[in-house]
Design a protein around this motif. Structure first.
Motif, PDB file in Angstrom:
ATOM      1  N   PHE A  53       0.851  -1.195   0.000  1.00  0.00           N
ATOM      2  CA  PHE A  53       0.000   0.000   0.000  1.00  0.00           C
ATOM      3  C   PHE A  53       0.884   1.242   0.000  1.00  0.00           C
ATOM      4  O   PHE A  53       0.653   2.224  -0.703  1.00  0.00           O
ATOM      5  CB  PHE A  53      -0.888  -0.026   1.247  1.00  0.00           C
ATOM      6  CG  PHE A  53      -1.834   1.127   1.343  1.00  0.00           C
ATOM      7  CD1 PHE A  53      -1.520   2.244   2.107  1.00  0.00           C
ATOM      8  CD2 PHE A  53      -3.031   1.118   0.651  1.00  0.00           C
ATOM      9  CE1 PHE A  53      -2.392   3.320   2.199  1.00  0.00           C
ATOM     10  CE2 PHE A  53      -3.908   2.193   0.729  1.00  0.00           C
ATOM     11  CZ  PHE A  53      -3.586   3.287   1.503  1.00  0.00           C
ATOM     12  N   PHE A  54       1.998   1.172   0.770  1.00  0.00           N
ATOM     13  CA  PHE A  54       2.903   2.323   0.855  1.00  0.00           C
ATOM     14  C   PHE A  54       3.511   2.656  -0.507  1.00  0.00           C
ATOM     15  O   PHE A  54       3.782   3.819  -0.808  1.00  0.00           O
ATOM     16  CB  PHE A  54       4.042   2.027   1.848  1.00  0.00           C
ATOM     17  CG  PHE A  54       3.690   2.325   3.280  1.00  0.00           C
ATOM     18  CD1 PHE A  54       2.786   1.535   3.972  1.00  0.00           C
ATOM     19  CD2 PHE A  54       4.250   3.411   3.938  1.00  0.00           C
ATOM     20  CE1 PHE A  54       2.452   1.816   5.284  1.00  0.00           C
ATOM     21  CE2 PHE A  54       3.926   3.693   5.259  1.00  0.00           C
ATOM     22  CZ  PHE A  54       3.027   2.895   5.935  1.00  0.00           C
ATOM     23  N   GLY A  73      -3.304   8.298   5.238  1.00  0.00           N
ATOM     24  CA  GLY A  73      -3.722   7.294   4.244  1.00  0.00           C
ATOM     25  C   GLY A  73      -3.638   5.890   4.781  1.00  0.00           C
ATOM     26  O   GLY A  73      -4.580   5.094   4.660  1.00  0.00           O
ATOM     27  N   SER A  74      -2.531   5.569   5.457  1.00  0.00           N
ATOM     28  CA  SER A  74      -2.357   4.172   5.895  1.00  0.00           C
ATOM     29  C   SER A  74      -3.230   3.835   7.097  1.00  0.00           C
ATOM     30  O   SER A  74      -3.737   2.720   7.208  1.00  0.00           O
ATOM     31  CB  SER A  74      -0.877   3.890   6.203  1.00  0.00           C
ATOM     32  OG  SER A  74      -0.339   4.867   7.049  1.00  0.00           O
ATOM     33  N   ILE A  75      -3.468   4.801   7.977  1.00  0.00           N
ATOM     34  CA  ILE A  75      -4.362   4.522   9.122  1.00  0.00           C
ATOM     35  C   ILE A  75      -5.781   4.285   8.606  1.00  0.00           C
ATOM     36  O   ILE A  75      -6.454   3.337   8.986  1.00  0.00           O
ATOM     37  CB  ILE A  75      -4.342   5.682  10.132  1.00  0.00           C
ATOM     38  CG1 ILE A  75      -2.975   5.804  10.792  1.00  0.00           C
ATOM     39  CG2 ILE A  75      -5.418   5.476  11.208  1.00  0.00           C
ATOM     40  CD1 ILE A  75      -2.757   7.130  11.503  1.00  0.00           C
ATOM     41  N   GLY A  76      -6.215   5.131   7.687  1.00  0.00           N
ATOM     42  CA  GLY A  76      -7.555   4.931   7.112  1.00  0.00           C
ATOM     43  C   GLY A  76      -7.642   3.595   6.392  1.00  0.00           C
ATOM     44  O   GLY A  76      -8.662   2.898   6.457  1.00  0.00           O
ATOM     45  N   ALA A  77      -6.526   3.201   5.765  1.00  0.00           N
ATOM     46  CA  ALA A  77      -6.524   1.935   4.997  1.00  0.00           C
ATOM     47  C   ALA A  77      -6.640   0.726   5.925  1.00  0.00           C
ATOM     48  O   ALA A  77      -7.021  -0.361   5.490  1.00  0.00           O
ATOM     49  CB  ALA A  77      -5.235   1.835   4.192  1.00  0.00           C
ATOM     50  N   MET A  78      -6.353   0.919   7.198  1.00  0.00           N
ATOM     51  CA  MET A  78      -6.462  -0.235   8.131  1.00  0.00           C
ATOM     52  C   MET A  78      -7.879  -0.783   8.145  1.00  0.00           C
ATOM     53  O   MET A  78      -8.111  -1.959   8.384  1.00  0.00           O
ATOM     54  CB  MET A  78      -6.004   0.173   9.531  1.00  0.00           C
ATOM     55  CG  MET A  78      -4.498   0.342   9.622  1.00  0.00           C
ATOM     56  SD  MET A  78      -3.995   0.899  11.254  1.00  0.00           S
ATOM     57  CE  MET A  78      -4.080  -0.626  12.166  1.00  0.00           C
ATOM     58  N   SER A  79      -8.874   0.105   7.835  1.00  0.00           N
ATOM     59  CA  SER A  79     -10.270  -0.391   7.768  1.00  0.00           C
ATOM     60  C   SER A  79     -10.385  -1.450   6.677  1.00  0.00           C
ATOM     61  O   SER A  79     -11.258  -2.309   6.722  1.00  0.00           O
ATOM     62  CB  SER A  79     -11.232   0.747   7.403  1.00  0.00           C
ATOM     63  OG  SER A  79     -10.920   1.932   8.068  1.00  0.00           O
ATOM     64  N   ALA A  80      -9.487  -1.383   5.686  1.00  0.00           N
ATOM     65  CA  ALA A  80      -9.578  -2.326   4.554  1.00  0.00           C
ATOM     66  C   ALA A  80      -8.829  -3.617   4.852  1.00  0.00           C
ATOM     67  O   ALA A  80      -8.901  -4.573   4.080  1.00  0.00           O
ATOM     68  CB  ALA A  80      -8.985  -1.670   3.313  1.00  0.00           C
ATOM     69  N   ASN A  95     -16.078   3.443  11.648  1.00  0.00           N
ATOM     70  CA  ASN A  95     -15.230   2.460  12.337  1.00  0.00           C
ATOM     71  C   ASN A  95     -14.025   3.152  12.967  1.00  0.00           C
ATOM     72  O   ASN A  95     -13.632   4.250  12.548  1.00  0.00           O
ATOM     73  CB  ASN A  95     -14.805   1.354  11.364  1.00  0.00           C
ATOM     74  CG  ASN A  95     -13.730   1.809  10.411  1.00  0.00           C
ATOM     75  OD1 ASN A  95     -12.582   2.039  10.789  1.00  0.00           O
ATOM     76  ND2 ASN A  95     -14.106   1.962   9.148  1.00  0.00           N
ATOM     77  N   PRO A  96     -13.403   2.569  13.996  1.00  0.00           N
ATOM     78  CA  PRO A  96     -12.347   3.246  14.763  1.00  0.00           C
ATOM     79  C   PRO A  96     -11.146   3.656  13.925  1.00  0.00           C
ATOM     80  O   PRO A  96     -10.564   4.709  14.163  1.00  0.00           O
ATOM     81  CB  PRO A  96     -11.963   2.216  15.829  1.00  0.00           C
ATOM     82  CG  PRO A  96     -12.536   0.923  15.391  1.00  0.00           C
ATOM     83  CD  PRO A  96     -13.715   1.235  14.526  1.00  0.00           C
ATOM     84  N   PHE A  97     -10.793   2.865  12.918  1.00  0.00           N
ATOM     85  CA  PHE A  97      -9.632   3.231  12.101  1.00  0.00           C
ATOM     86  C   PHE A  97      -9.922   4.519  11.322  1.00  0.00           C
ATOM     87  O   PHE A  97      -9.085   5.417  11.211  1.00  0.00           O
ATOM     88  CB  PHE A  97      -9.279   2.094  11.142  1.00  0.00           C
ATOM     89  CG  PHE A  97      -9.060   0.783  11.831  1.00  0.00           C
ATOM     90  CD1 PHE A  97      -9.946  -0.283  11.644  1.00  0.00           C
ATOM     91  CD2 PHE A  97      -7.994   0.614  12.705  1.00  0.00           C
ATOM     92  CE1 PHE A  97      -9.758  -1.493  12.301  1.00  0.00           C
ATOM     93  CE2 PHE A  97      -7.795  -0.597  13.379  1.00  0.00           C
ATOM     94  CZ  PHE A  97      -8.688  -1.646  13.174  1.00  0.00           C
ATOM     95  N   ALA A  98     -11.144   4.636  10.810  1.00  0.00           N
ATOM     96  CA  ALA A  98     -11.533   5.855  10.073  1.00  0.00           C
ATOM     97  C   ALA A  98     -11.531   7.055  11.015  1.00  0.00           C
ATOM     98  O   ALA A  98     -11.084   8.153  10.665  1.00  0.00           O
ATOM     99  CB  ALA A  98     -12.905   5.647   9.440  1.00  0.00           C
ATOM    100  N   CYS A  99     -11.993   6.847  12.256  1.00  0.00           N
ATOM    101  CA  CYS A  99     -12.039   7.948  13.228  1.00  0.00           C
ATOM    102  C   CYS A  99     -10.634   8.419  13.579  1.00  0.00           C
ATOM    103  O   CYS A  99     -10.364   9.621  13.677  1.00  0.00           O
ATOM    104  CB  CYS A  99     -12.758   7.505  14.495  1.00  0.00           C
ATOM    105  SG  CYS A  99     -14.479   7.103  14.221  1.00  0.00           S
ATOM    106  N   ILE A 100      -9.703   7.468  13.774  1.00  0.00           N
ATOM    107  CA  ILE A 100      -8.319   7.846  14.118  1.00  0.00           C
ATOM    108  C   ILE A 100      -7.656   8.532  12.923  1.00  0.00           C
ATOM    109  O   ILE A 100      -6.877   9.468  13.067  1.00  0.00           O
ATOM    110  CB  ILE A 100      -7.506   6.616  14.578  1.00  0.00           C
ATOM    111  CG1 ILE A 100      -8.158   5.960  15.801  1.00  0.00           C
ATOM    112  CG2 ILE A 100      -6.057   7.005  14.903  1.00  0.00           C
ATOM    113  CD1 ILE A 100      -8.371   6.843  16.994  1.00  0.00           C
TER     114      ILE A 100
END
Ligand code: SDX
Length: 429
Positions: A121-122, A137-144, A248-253
């Protein structure tokens, strides 16, 4: 205003509003029914006089320069504990026993790896991308990647998501750094403590053994404690508002990380160091002090002032002490930036402008000097702030989700735009 209610007179009508009192600190006037009773809103764009929620996590007394995490003074936590102990305290509300601490450390340590495809992803980012852009970008991508911990109605999934966020932020931050310097990612090592692991993931290279400096690791761990939470600041309020919709928490962070990036907030540590570099020498300080006082000049002393602290930020005092500790350990005797910072602080604290406006150094004033001395590029400073603040965001998000009275946040406005008017066909405009 009586003990438990206040009254508002509007157009000859009296409106009673309950006064709610906390355990310490200012009471609040409950205005929830004001619109229904008066057809009017309150108006407080910067939320200077507005409590957005009830919380039991962090308390700040801005006049006294007091900061408590779950009632414990920041000075004592920074002196005696480590960052994961502070994480446990913020999440659970009590200091852990030895058994609880060992279990918490074990669980966090074993969530530090990220999904292997995150590395791919990076690759989509430019090498010169700002690490905070990569982090958002990568924190939001954790939802995926972590679908099995996004159901916020499931306490178990909330706990797993919390552990994953706290554990993986150092790994993602180190990957963001390695990616910008073109070095290979370094996997976490379970035999290391949280902060030593982070230092190794940032500065180890395959070509040689990396030895963690325990003084630097302890200093950085303390810096993480100082940054862990701070009541309803802008990024925490962002996380709460995003979470109130059920995101979801990843999107919030990720949302909180984006907000923290701003130079008026967590981006101030990067801006403060750039300011010190721009000032360059003690001789130039008077010119910049004059700029900071000039109403027509947008320049501000970065790392100075605070919405809540109208006294010295207690974190800044600990930060300053840590700066000296780190520079001594690294044998840096006369850091010109530190000389400028200390002289700037001395002059500003004796200048009537700053005294009258109660502008004191905040946590961001000294952190940049320390992090630069440790080897972090300026662009990584806010990423380190986000790493440390993740536990505060998670604790505040968890408190909001578990509050049975929680509803979606939806502020109103004072409308000053055009009243209703009829559409004009383009030929008649
Ligand atoms: C963080 O909220 C938190 O808890 C944040 C934080 C956390 O842990 O989450 O503590 C982290 O964000 C710390 C703050 C980092 N930001 C900076 O160091 C940037 C520089 N500081 C300023 O931008 C400002 O002080 C703020 C943003 C921190 C606070 O802004 P406020 O409360 O809205 O205050 P203001 O901008 O209205 O300023 C009040 C007066 C103004 O003068 P007047 O218009 O009243 O004449 O003080 C002046 C400002 O011009 N002023 C400054 C100044 N900060 C305020 N003048 C020069 N230099 C400064 N740094």
């Amino acid at each position: 205003m009586s003990g438990t209610t206040s009254q508002l007179q509007i157009d000859g009508k009296t409106v009673d509003m309950a006064i709610k009192t906390g355990s310490i600190g200012p009471s609040v006037i409950d205005i929830a029914k004001l619109y229904a009773q008066t057809g009017m809103f309150t108006y407080d764009p910067g939320f200077t006089s507005t409590a957005s929620c009830e919380s039991q996590i962090t308390y700040i007394d801005g006049d006294e320069g007091v900061l408590l995490y779950r009632g414990y003074p920041i000075e004592q936590l920074a002196e005696h504990g480590d960052f994961l102990e502070t994480c446990y305290l913020l999440l659970e509300g009590e200091l852990p026993t030895a058994v609880q601490k060992a279990d918490f450390d074990y669980r966090v340590t074993r969530h530090t790896m990220v999904h292997e495809q995150m590395a791919r992803f990076f690759q989509g980012f430019r090498r010169d991308a700002h690490p905070m852009a990569v982090m958002v970008g990568s924190i939001g991508a954790m939802s995926a990647f972590y679908h099995d911990s996004t159901d916020i109605s499931d306490p178990y999934q909330r706990m797993v998501a919390s552990m994953r966020m706290i554990a993986k932020m150092p790994t993602l931050a180190a990957m963001a750094y390695k990616y910008t310097v073109g070095q290979p990612f370094v996997y976490p090592l379970n035999s290391l403590d949280y902060t030593s692991n982070f230092l190794r993931m940032c500065f180890a290279v395959p070509a040689e053994e990396y030895k963690v400096n325990p003084v630097l690791s302890r200093a950085l761990d303390r810096i993480f404690i100082l940054h862990a939470d701070h009541e309803q600041n802008a990024s925490t309020s962002t996380v709460r508002l995003a979470g109130s919709s059920g995101a979801n928490p990843f999107a919030c962070i990720a949302a909180g990380t984006a907000c923290l990036w701003g130079p008026a907030h967590g981006g101030a540590n990067e801006a403060a160091l750039k300011m010190l570099e721009e000032i360059g020498s003690v001789d130039n300080i008077p010119k910049y002090i004059a700029k900071a006082k000039d109403k027509n000049d947008p320049f501000r002393l970065m790392g100075f002032g605070h919405r809540v602290y109208k006294n010295y930020d207690p974190r800044a005092k600990i930060m300053q002490k840590t700066t000296h500790e780190v520079l001594n350990e690294l044998g840096i005797k006369d850091d010109p930036l530190l000389d400028v910072a200390m002289e700037l602080e001395r002059i500003a604290l004796s200048d009537s402008y700053f005294i009258e406006k109660k502008l004191y150094p905040n946590i961001d004033f000294y952190s940049g000097i320390t992090l630069k001395a440790m080897g972090f590029p300026t662009s990584m400073f806010t990423a380190l702030f986000a790493l440390a603040r993740t536990v505060g965001w998670i604790a505040q998000w968890k408190e909001m989700i578990e509050d049975p009275s929680q509803r979606i946040g939806r502020p109103r406005q004072l409308y000053t735009g055009a009243p209703q008017r009829e559409y004009t066909p383009i030929g008649r405009r």
